[in-house]
Design a protein around this motif. Structure first.
Motif, PDB file in Angstrom:
ATOM      1  N   ARG A   1       0.824  -1.216   0.000  1.00 39.69           N
ATOM      2  CA  ARG A   1       0.000   0.000   0.000  1.00 39.69           C
ATOM      3  C   ARG A   1       0.858   1.267   0.000  1.00 39.69           C
ATOM      4  O   ARG A   1       0.497   2.274  -0.608  1.00 39.69           O
ATOM      5  N   ASN A   2       2.011   1.190   0.685  1.00 37.42           N
ATOM      6  CA  ASN A   2       2.889   2.358   0.802  1.00 37.42           C
ATOM      7  C   ASN A   2       3.861   2.499  -0.367  1.00 37.42           C
ATOM      8  O   ASN A   2       4.684   3.417  -0.384  1.00 37.42           O
ATOM      9  N   GLY A   3       3.793   1.573  -1.308  1.00 38.00           N
ATOM     10  CA  GLY A   3       4.645   1.660  -2.481  1.00 38.00           C
ATOM     11  C   GLY A   3       6.078   1.205  -2.269  1.00 38.00           C
ATOM     12  O   GLY A   3       6.944   1.436  -3.124  1.00 38.00           O
ATOM     13  N   GLN A   4       6.351   0.527  -1.135  1.00 38.47           N
ATOM     14  CA  GLN A   4       7.703   0.025  -0.894  1.00 38.47           C
ATOM     15  C   GLN A   4       7.994  -1.243  -1.698  1.00 38.47           C
ATOM     16  O   GLN A   4       9.143  -1.648  -1.833  1.00 38.47           O
ATOM     17  N   ILE A   5       6.945  -1.856  -2.183  1.00 43.06           N
ATOM     18  CA  ILE A   5       7.054  -2.968  -3.123  1.00 43.06           C
ATOM     19  C   ILE A   5       5.833  -2.899  -4.033  1.00 43.06           C
ATOM     20  O   ILE A   5       4.754  -2.479  -3.611  1.00 43.06           O
ATOM     21  N   THR A   6       5.996  -3.258  -5.292  1.00 41.16           N
ATOM     22  CA  THR A   6       4.877  -3.185  -6.236  1.00 41.16           C
ATOM     23  C   THR A   6       4.279  -4.570  -6.471  1.00 41.16           C
ATOM     24  O   THR A   6       4.924  -5.596  -6.208  1.00 41.16           O
ATOM     25  N   ALA A   7       3.058  -4.573  -6.972  1.00 38.86           N
ATOM     26  CA  ALA A   7       2.413  -5.844  -7.314  1.00 38.86           C
ATOM     27  C   ALA A   7       3.217  -6.575  -8.379  1.00 38.86           C
ATOM     28  O   ALA A   7       3.301  -7.806  -8.373  1.00 38.86           O
ATOM     29  N   GLU A   8       3.836  -5.818  -9.279  1.00 39.81           N
ATOM     30  CA  GLU A   8       4.653  -6.423 -10.329  1.00 39.81           C
ATOM     31  C   GLU A   8       5.872  -7.135  -9.739  1.00 39.81           C
ATOM     32  O   GLU A   8       6.227  -8.243 -10.160  1.00 39.81           O
ATOM     33  N   ASP A   9       6.498  -6.501  -8.743  1.00 44.56           N
ATOM     34  CA  ASP A   9       7.643  -7.128  -8.075  1.00 44.56           C
ATOM     35  C   ASP A   9       7.227  -8.415  -7.359  1.00 44.56           C
ATOM     36  O   ASP A   9       7.931  -9.431  -7.400  1.00 44.56           O
ATOM     37  N   ILE A  10       6.086  -8.352  -6.703  1.00 40.40           N
ATOM     38  CA  ILE A  10       5.574  -9.508  -5.977  1.00 40.40           C
ATOM     39  C   ILE A  10       5.301 -10.666  -6.931  1.00 40.40           C
ATOM     40  O   ILE A  10       5.684 -11.809  -6.674  1.00 40.40           O
ATOM     41  N   MET A  11       4.658 -10.364  -8.049  1.00 43.96           N
ATOM     42  CA  MET A  11       4.292 -11.417  -8.981  1.00 43.96           C
ATOM     43  C   MET A  11       5.499 -11.963  -9.740  1.00 43.96           C
ATOM     44  O   MET A  11       5.554 -13.151 -10.056  1.00 43.96           O
ATOM     45  N   GLU A  12       6.478 -11.122 -10.014  1.00 47.38           N
ATOM     46  CA  GLU A  12       7.683 -11.596 -10.697  1.00 47.38           C
ATOM     47  C   GLU A  12       8.391 -12.655  -9.854  1.00 47.38           C
ATOM     48  O   GLU A  12       8.761 -13.726 -10.358  1.00 47.38           O
ATOM     49  N   LEU A  13       8.575 -12.365  -8.564  1.00 47.36           N
ATOM     50  CA  LEU A  13       9.218 -13.325  -7.670  1.00 47.36           C
ATOM     51  C   LEU A  13       8.348 -14.558  -7.477  1.00 47.36           C
ATOM     52  O   LEU A  13       8.849 -15.697  -7.475  1.00 47.36           O
ATOM     53  N   SER A  14       7.046 -14.354  -7.330  1.00 47.94           N
ATOM     54  CA  SER A  14       6.122 -15.473  -7.110  1.00 47.94           C
ATOM     55  C   SER A  14       6.146 -16.442  -8.290  1.00 47.94           C
ATOM     56  O   SER A  14       6.200 -17.659  -8.098  1.00 47.94           O
ATOM     57  N   ARG A  15       6.115 -15.913  -9.501  1.00 52.08           N
ATOM     58  CA  ARG A  15       6.148 -16.778 -10.687  1.00 52.08           C
ATOM     59  C   ARG A  15       7.445 -17.575 -10.745  1.00 52.08           C
ATOM     60  O   ARG A  15       7.435 -18.778 -11.021  1.00 52.08           O
ATOM     61  N   GLU A  16       8.566 -16.899 -10.499  1.00 52.75           N
ATOM     62  CA  GLU A  16       9.867 -17.570 -10.563  1.00 52.75           C
ATOM     63  C   GLU A  16       9.934 -18.736  -9.589  1.00 52.75           C
ATOM     64  O   GLU A  16      10.368 -19.836  -9.935  1.00 52.75           O
ATOM     65  N   LEU A  17       9.495 -18.503  -8.352  1.00 55.04           N
ATOM     66  CA  LEU A  17       9.566 -19.549  -7.338  1.00 55.04           C
ATOM     67  C   LEU A  17       8.535 -20.644  -7.571  1.00 55.04           C
ATOM     68  O   LEU A  17       8.832 -21.836  -7.414  1.00 55.04           O
ATOM     69  N   LEU A  18       7.326 -20.257  -7.959  1.00 55.40           N
ATOM     70  CA  LEU A  18       6.272 -21.257  -8.124  1.00 55.40           C
ATOM     71  C   LEU A  18       6.531 -22.186  -9.310  1.00 55.40           C
ATOM     72  O   LEU A  18       6.134 -23.349  -9.278  1.00 55.40           O
TER      73      LEU A  18
END
Length: 290
Positions: free
Chosen positions: A215-232
């Motif tokens: 919410r505070n912009g310290q991490i973006t949804a794009e950053d979250i999904m990029e890492l999530s896809r790589e690991l999953l």
């Protein structure tokens, strides 16, 4: 799918507090199964007072499924590696300069490290009791934790260890493993209850921690999904590589169901944390692009 199938599934979901979002995955499995197969699957968690059987050659679970002892030791070794590595990574992260900038996260990682050390010891004792030995993990699961170890941003570290690894391994596979093996070996499984629990006291905190940073912009949804896809993608491969053991035990459909759920679980958690994603699209992308 008939009313009888739906009744069995809905009753089991209510009894064991299964999240409603799992319904499509379970129904998909049920469409390919008969009533006896569904009852067997429910039997994995509906063990009641049945104890199963443990010998030097095999384990018979309370629902009648039989595993050769070598296969059980193999699976235990993968759990042991994952739990041990989680503890090692969390301990290293708790003391480095990057995490030190977020004191509450450093404390959280210390707690994880201490807990996983105890859980790894319990698993090792269980393998000793079965006459098994600790050996190298599969290449596939090693690649998962090698990737996690390289993460250097504190928020992404929390995402990987507390959301993705937890929801992909501990919640679907670990919980079922705990439920079905507890009657067979309660003296060892009792000490593993927390690591394989569906909810722990720190879950809400870590999810809110990451949501607040989003919410505070310290991490973006794009950053979250990029890492999530790589690991999953790596996690999917690590689970899929073990399906041959389930096939040998006659539970390949159940293993495939859990494999799919293991990828969907963290995605649904992320959606609940405020990450806007199309879960069906992400599932297809992870499975097809690996």
């Amino acid at each position: 799918m008939g009313i009888l199938y739906e009744g069995l599934i809905d009753a089991a979901m209510r009894r064991y507090n299964v999240p409603q979002w799992l319904r499509p995955y379970i129904y998909k499995y049920a469409k390919k199964s008969n009533v006896d197969t569904i009852k067997q699957a429910i039997g994995f968690i509906n063990v009641r007072r049945r104890k199963g059987e443990l010998t030097k050659k095999h384990v018979i679970l309370p629902n009648g499924t039989k595993f050769e002892i070598d296969a059980v030791v193999h699976i235990l070794n993968q759990f042991y590696y994952g739990i041990s590595k989680t503890g090692e990574i969390a301990k290293a992260w708790s003391t480095d300069a990057s995490t030190a900038l977020v004191p509450e996260l450093a404390s959280h990682f210390r707690e994880i490290a201490a807990a996983r050390q105890k859980h790894a010891k319990a698993l090792r004792n269980m393998m000793d009791g079965l006459g098994g030995k600790i050996y190298e993990p599969t290449t596939e699961i090693k690649e998962v934790f090698d990737k996690v170890k390289l993460i250097d941003e504190p928020i992404k570290r929390a995402l990987a260890l507390d959301i993705i690894i937890r929801d992909a391994y501990s919640r679907p596979f670990g919980f079922i493993f705990y439920k079905v093996f507890y009657p067979v070996s309660p003296e060892f499984m009792r000490s593993l209850g927390k690591v394989f629990s569906i909810k722990s006291s720190s879950d809400a905190w870590i999810e809110e921690f990451i949501s607040d940073r989003l919410r505070n912009g310290q991490i973006t949804a794009e950053d979250i999904m990029e890492l999530s896809r790589e690991l999953l993608k790596l996690i999917y491969v690590s689970i899929d590589s073990e399906i041959h053991l389930a096939k040998k035990a006659g539970i390949e459909p159940e293993a495939n169901l859990l494999r799919d759920i293991s990828i969907a679980y963290p995605l649904h958690t992320l959606q609940g944390m405020g990450v806007g994603i199309d879960i069906n699209y992400e599932m297809k992308k992870i499975v097809n692009d690996r």
